[in-house]
Design a protein around this motif. Structure first.
Motif, PDB file in Angstrom:
ATOM      1  N   THR A 177       4.721   2.785  -5.067  1.00  0.00           N
ATOM      2  CA  THR A 177       3.735   3.773  -4.612  1.00  0.00           C
ATOM      3  C   THR A 177       2.324   3.278  -4.936  1.00  0.00           C
ATOM      4  OG1 THR A 177       5.291   5.564  -4.990  1.00  0.00           O
ATOM      5  CG2 THR A 177       2.971   6.172  -4.811  1.00  0.00           C
ATOM      6  N   GLY A 182       2.033   7.177  -0.520  1.00  0.00           N
ATOM      7  CA  GLY A 182       2.239   6.015   0.334  1.00  0.00           C
ATOM      8  C   GLY A 182       2.626   4.806  -0.502  1.00  0.00           C
ATOM      9  N   THR A 183       3.543   3.987   0.035  1.00  0.00           N
ATOM     10  CA  THR A 183       3.975   2.820  -0.730  1.00  0.00           C
ATOM     11  C   THR A 183       3.463   1.534  -0.087  1.00  0.00           C
ATOM     12  OG1 THR A 183       5.996   2.504   0.525  1.00  0.00           O
ATOM     13  CG2 THR A 183       6.111   4.006  -1.356  1.00  0.00           C
ATOM     14  N   THR A 229       5.944   3.180   3.523  1.00  0.00           N
ATOM     15  CA  THR A 229       6.718   4.423   3.568  1.00  0.00           C
ATOM     16  C   THR A 229       5.860   5.578   3.074  1.00  0.00           C
ATOM     17  OG1 THR A 229       8.743   3.205   3.136  1.00  0.00           O
ATOM     18  CG2 THR A 229       8.807   5.576   2.724  1.00  0.00           C
ATOM     19  N   LEU A 230       5.961   6.677   3.805  1.00  0.00           N
ATOM     20  CA  LEU A 230       5.274   7.891   3.384  1.00  0.00           C
ATOM     21  C   LEU A 230       6.316   8.836   2.798  1.00  0.00           C
ATOM     22  CD1 LEU A 230       2.654   9.715   3.498  1.00  0.00           C
ATOM     23  CD2 LEU A 230       3.584  10.605   5.628  1.00  0.00           C
ATOM     24  N   ILE A 282       0.614   1.241   2.745  1.00  0.00           N
ATOM     25  CA  ILE A 282      -0.337   2.355   2.871  1.00  0.00           C
ATOM     26  C   ILE A 282      -1.340   2.274   1.716  1.00  0.00           C
ATOM     27  CG2 ILE A 282      -0.608   4.856   3.004  1.00  0.00           C
ATOM     28  CD1 ILE A 282       2.340   4.978   3.864  1.00  0.00           C
ATOM     29  N   VAL A 338      -3.918   7.924   1.500  1.00  0.00           N
ATOM     30  CA  VAL A 338      -3.428   9.062   2.281  1.00  0.00           C
ATOM     31  C   VAL A 338      -4.451  10.181   2.164  1.00  0.00           C
ATOM     32  CG1 VAL A 338      -1.546  10.702   2.602  1.00  0.00           C
ATOM     33  CG2 VAL A 338      -1.060   8.447   1.682  1.00  0.00           C
ATOM     34  N   CYS A 393      -2.929   8.204   7.324  1.00  0.00           N
ATOM     35  CA  CYS A 393      -2.563   7.092   6.445  1.00  0.00           C
ATOM     36  C   CYS A 393      -3.411   5.885   6.809  1.00  0.00           C
ATOM     37  CB  CYS A 393      -1.096   6.712   6.620  1.00  0.00           C
ATOM     38  SG  CYS A 393       0.040   8.026   6.229  1.00  0.00           S
ATOM     39  N   PHE A 402      -3.882   1.927   6.403  1.00  0.00           N
ATOM     40  CA  PHE A 402      -2.966   0.821   6.098  1.00  0.00           C
ATOM     41  C   PHE A 402      -3.714  -0.410   5.605  1.00  0.00           C
ATOM     42  CE2 PHE A 402      -0.930   3.287   9.551  1.00  0.00           C
ATOM     43  CZ  PHE A 402       0.054   3.867   8.773  1.00  0.00           C
TER      44      PHE A 402
END
Lengths: 697, 328
Positions: free
Chosen positions: B16, B31-32, B36-37, B63, B66, B79, B81
């Motif tokens: 994360t 967000g990782t 992935t959210l 990510i 957020v 998000c 990126f």
């Protein structure tokens, strides 16, 4: 680490290159009130099992854990009504006082006293451990529940600021206060209370009391701080009272009893003395002085009488003489008998300066005592006392805030301003730096924030916010916006608060939020309901358009049922777009189509065709729905029993079809989602119907 | 004073990199680094236990940040990126069984990377400000309040007072946007500062929407004349519950500056302002600053991994009130 923060990221690489993380390790976000949520990321190694965590941090809100969170919540709830009552009475009085201020002044004291007492009660019951009504001869001090510093501090403020009626008896009130709370000082320093308790724990092991120095020591200390009952009770444990000793030690016993009697007869200037308490009560100063002089004379007389020579027990003689010195107010004896400056101060008030009134003289006395018994780290209650005596409102406030937190400050400010112009101006003056609010309002806001941070207490925050004239409603709105809208009970509670405080905009925004939430989460009916409550025409129009669009696709009965309810909800009276009207007509048409059933009900069919004509004639019916509507009506156009459409109506529909065909050439034409042969089927059906209608007519 | 009263609220997935709480603190979006959210929901309003209600792979790249969309527009997040694009995802469904996170819109501005996004709410519309590594600011407006996919570009400009100059070759490391958090009546405004190699872009400026001419105007520059080129690491606009001035915090390498901004512009359209404090305490950069709901306490954190709380005393002197350092 599979990914590293790129240069374009928010993350700035550290200049010192020794293994510093490349991504932020923390992220913060305020939750409601004064709690902050901190996300702690552990990006150092992606293979690491732990993915970090989120912790909730509370800005230290005072208190040393003396009172548990649950107890604080109880206190918070219970103090709402005294606080609200006080504000009400004050408001109603200030509206009166414009006309005639003086008669209500006394009333002001009274309701402040009511308020203070109400709060005092909810801080716990007073259980004095120095209680005279102890039947057990072996017990000098009752083991009661530990009192709290919070209550002790409140009573201090009540005593000095509010209870003006008994100012003349202040010294005795301080004596009582110390008797109730002396044990609180035990943690940091020795106390008389601790001395008595220690003696009580071992006294059964002592065979001959009067031979034991501790016995005399404890009596001295108890007497010094005015615990007459304990002193007398202990004196009567003297060996000379025992039946077998009485004859041998007659004089000795006589002296002990004489001292005990003098102690019990000590004049005290106070309003009343509870049953069982020793001393003689005088309300007025002249009476007291007369009695005091007489009593002092008796002590001097006893001190210099000849009987002492006949007292053969050395310790008894010494001990009793010391007690007399205390009664006579010998400073050295008092100094030796007390353990901290506060006790010393109290002993001075009892035996040396019983008439001390006025904060200044008390302050000087306290300073003297502090010099005689200095301490490196004074107890918090002592700091408050010094602040009060020094008439330093800021210090009192700061100590209250530091030691007891926002509840204390928000509620105690009421006491501090009673009858003090200086405190009044300090606390009520509006300050630009604070955003043009007063210290009083600032502390109420701070307390409301603390209340807001807990799900069980946020509901009482509005009571305090409504007493904040300048910033209260602003903060209340924010607080309300931060409540989740998806839970119905909470939403209703929220809206109720809005209604109570006339926050109409806030209320409609909250309903808007709820409406959108439900609409987006598939509860379209609730969505529309709340958007209507919010009078959000803008979003409702968009919803109507959306329904329009779905009507364009010839809808199955199943989905029709689903949005039929929605159209019902989109009340035609609040209709802003023509769209609603169309949707209503379309619903009527669909319903009559369904009623036709097996194709034999002429009346229903005629009704359906009438609805169709209404729709097709209506200018608000969008062109893109014409063909789907006609396609839905194929059954009607091909009605077996008789042609349902008149010649003129059929012509009208044929014209519409013609219009459609030419519209197809326009670039903006929306092609209905229908089978390719739909147009031809409709045209054929209309032509057939026209033929039959002509024949019929 | 150290802040010691803390408790663990939830455990984050490994990898994360960023988190954001929604308006009521009942949902956390995380967000990782693998894109992935994850969304965590509170299990009960009164308690503070959370469980993961959804995990969606939203992008191939990680990510970075957020940001929640205001609640009047649904449960949605933007998000940002690592690869420079950003997208808006929304939780929605036709009925209560089909509710899930769906992509609404993906934004990519080619070679320039998005640095920060923030949403501003006006009574009639939702606006989104995005800032890019080439020093540009874009303001979008949502055309349909129920659809988060139709965004109209309303304005594009650089963070400079003098609108004639443009800086084509700016390279920005980070940017910080903070909307004036108050709803209702007033014109929308936000503060914007850059951390870039172009001094003119850096200083924080207050941008206000001029409704009459449909344009954004800089109405204040929050930097002393000699400090205008300082890189801005973070900026935060405090909620105003009734003060006769606005309160804005700006973090640069010199420390955290607290500014008072007047509510009414002077004759040449600029807002009167005063720097009332310059706070130091953090070692290294300040990455994030957050005002509490009353605007009385400022929480800050940065590369030193410490959270600091700042308050003004009754004489208007700003000072550190508490610190929090996590020790596992």
């Amino acid at each position: 680490m599979p990914e590293t923060a790129p240069a374009g990221g928010e993350v700035v690489p550290m200049s010192s290159g020794h293994g510093q993380p490349l991504a932020p390790r923390l992220s913060i976000c305020w939750s409601r009130g004064n709690s902050l949520r901190v996300s702690l990321f552990s990006l150092a190694s992606f293979e690491d099992e732990a993915g970090g965590e989120v912790v909730e941090v509370k800005l230290c809100d005072g208190g040393d854990g003396e009172i548990s969170n649950a107890q604080w919540r109880t206190i918070a709830y219970d103090s709402v009504s005294p606080f609200a009552m006080l504000q009400n009475r004050r408001n109603s009085m200030s509206s009166f006082s414009n006309i005639n201020p003086s008669p209500y002044h006394l009333e002001c004291w009274e309701y402040m006293m009511d308020y203070s007492k109400d709060i005092n009660v909810l801080l716990g019951n007073k259980k004095s451990s120095v209680d005279s009504l102890i039947e057990d001869p072996d017990i000098f001090l009752k083991k009661t529940e530990e009192p709290t510093c919070l209550k002790a501090a409140w009573e201090l403020m009540e005593m000095f600021y509010v209870n003006k009626l008994s100012q003349a008896w202040l010294p005795e009130r301080i004596v009582d206060w110390l008797a109730d709370y002396d044990r609180l000082f035990a943690a940091l320093h020795g106390t008389v209370h601790m001395k008595v308790m220690n003696f009580q724990n071992v006294h059964n092991d002592i065979e001959v009391y009067e031979d034991d120095l501790r016995y005399w020591d404890v009596i001295e200390s108890a007497l010094a701080v005015g615990w007459l009952e304990i002193a007398v009770k202990m004196l009567r444990r003297h060996g000379s009272y025992q039946l077998d000793q009485l004859s041998n030690r007659e004089t000795e016993n006589g002296l002990v009893e004489a001292v005990a009697l003098l102690i019990s007869k000590m004049p005290r200037m106070r309003s009343e003395l509870e049953p069982g308490r020793l001393g003689e009560c005088y309300k007025a100063k002249p009476d007291f002085i007369k009695a005091w002089d007489k009593w002092r004379g008796q002590i001097t007389k006893l001190d210099s009488c000849a009987f002492w020579i006949q007292c053969h027990h050395g310790q008894t003689r010494e001990g009793l003489k010391k007690l007399l010195q205390i009664l006579l107010g010998n400073t050295n004896s008092l100094l030796a008998a007390t353990t901290n400056w506060l006790e010393l101060c109290v002993s001075h008030l009892i035996y040396i300066r019983p008439f001390t009134v006025g904060l200044e003289s008390m302050y000087n006395l306290a300073q003297n005592c502090i010099q005689l018994k200095p301490m490196s780290s004074p107890h918090k209650l002592m700091n408050i006392i010094i602040g009060i005596l020094g008439e330093n409102t800021e210090v009192v406030l700061a100590e209250c805030s530091k030691e007891f937190g926002p509840w204390m400050v928000a509620h105690a400010i009421e006491l501090l301003t009673v009858g003090s112009n200086e405190a009044e101006s300090l606390l009520h003056e509006e300050r630009y730096n604070l955003g043009e609010i007063s210290l009083e309002e600032l502390h109420r806001l701070a307390y409301a924030q603390v209340l807001s941070s807990h799900a069980l207490t946020w509901q009482i925050a509005p009571v305090y916010l409504s007493s904040c004239m300048k910033h209260g409603m602003g903060l209340l709105e924010i607080l309300l916006y931060k409540q989740p809208v998806q839970l119905k009970e909470l939403l209703l509670k929220n809206l109720e608060i809005c209604r109570l405080y006339d926050l109409d905009d806030c209320s409609s925004n909250i309903m808007k939020m709820a409406g959108v939430y439900h609409w987006k989460h598939g509860r379209k009916g609730s969505g529309i309901y709340w958007l209507q409550q919010a009078r959000d025409e803008f979003r409702l129009n968009k919803i109507a358009q959306q329904l329009f669009a779905s009507v364009g696709k010839s809808i199955s009965d199943e989905s029709f049922k689903q949005w039929e309810g929605l159209i019902g909800l989109l009340d035609s009276e609040s209709n802003a777009a023509g769209g609603f009207e169309f949707l209503h007509k379309y619903r009527d048409f669909k319903r009559s189509l369904q009623q036709i059933g097996d194709g034999k009900n002429d009346i229903a069919a005629q009704k359906a065709i009438d609805s169709l004509m209404l729709l097709m004639r209506n200018t608000s019916t969008p062109q893109r729905f014409w063909l789907p509507l006609l396609n839905d009506s194929l059954k009607l156009l091909n009605w077996q029993h008789r042609p349902l459409l008149s010649v003129s109506n059929t012509n009208l529909l044929l014209n519409k079809l013609q219009e459609l065909s030419s519209a197809r050439l326009h670039p903006g034409f929306v092609k209905p989602d229908l089978p390719a042969e739909a147009l031809n089927s409709v045209r054929l059906a209309l032509a057939t119907n026209l033929g039959r209608a002509i024949l019929e007519e | 004073m150290d802040c010691k009263t803390y408790k663990s609220v939830l455990k984050l997935d490994k990898g994360t990199a960023c988190t954001a709480w929604n308006y009521c603190g009942q949902r956390l979006a995380a967000g990782t680094v693998d894109g992935t959210l994850a969304v965590f929901d509170s299990t009960d309003h009164a308690s503070s236990s959370f469980r993961c209600s959804s995990r969606v792979k939203v992008h191939k790249a990680g990510i970075l940040k957020v940001v929640w969309v205001p609640p009047e527009y649904g449960d949605a997040v933007a998000c940002i990126f690592y690869d420079g694009g950003f997208s808006i995802w929304e939780e929605a469904g036709e009925d209560s069984h089909s509710v899930q996170w769906k992509l609404c819109e993906f934004f990519n501005r080619g070679s320039s990377k998005v640095l920060d996004i923030q949403f501003g709410v006006s009574p009639t519309s939702l606006k989104m400000v995005s800032t890019y590594s080439d020093g540009y600011i874009q303001v979008y407006e949502l055309s349909n309040p129920l659809e988060l996919k139709n965004w109209q570009l309303q304005a594009e400009f650089q963070n400079v007072i003098d609108s004639i100059s443009t800086f084509r070759k700016a390279s920005c490391l980070s940017a910080s946007i903070s909307w004036n958090p108050m709803r209702g009546g007033q014109e929308l405004s936000f503060i914007m500062g850059f951390n870039s190699d172009t001094p003119q872009l850096n200083s924080s400026k207050v941008w206000e929407f001029d409704g009459a001419h449909q344009r954004w105007l800089p109405v204040a520059e929050l930097a002393l004349p000699e400090e205008r080129g300082d890189r801005v690491y973070s900026a935060a606009w405090a909620p105003n519950i009734g003060r006769p001035y606005e309160l804005i915090a700006v973090a640069t390498e010199r420390g955290i500056a607290i500014w008072h901004i007047g509510l009414n512009p002077d004759l040449d359209g600029r807002l009167p302002m005063e720097r009332v404090a310059l706070l130091s305490g953090h070692e290294g950069e300040v990455w994030q600053m957050e005002w509490d709901m009353s605007g009385m306490t400022l929480a800050t954190t940065g590369s030193d991994g410490v959270v600091r709380f700042w308050q003004s005393n009754s004489n208007g002197v700003w000072q550190g009130q508490a610190t929090f350092v996590h020790t596992s």
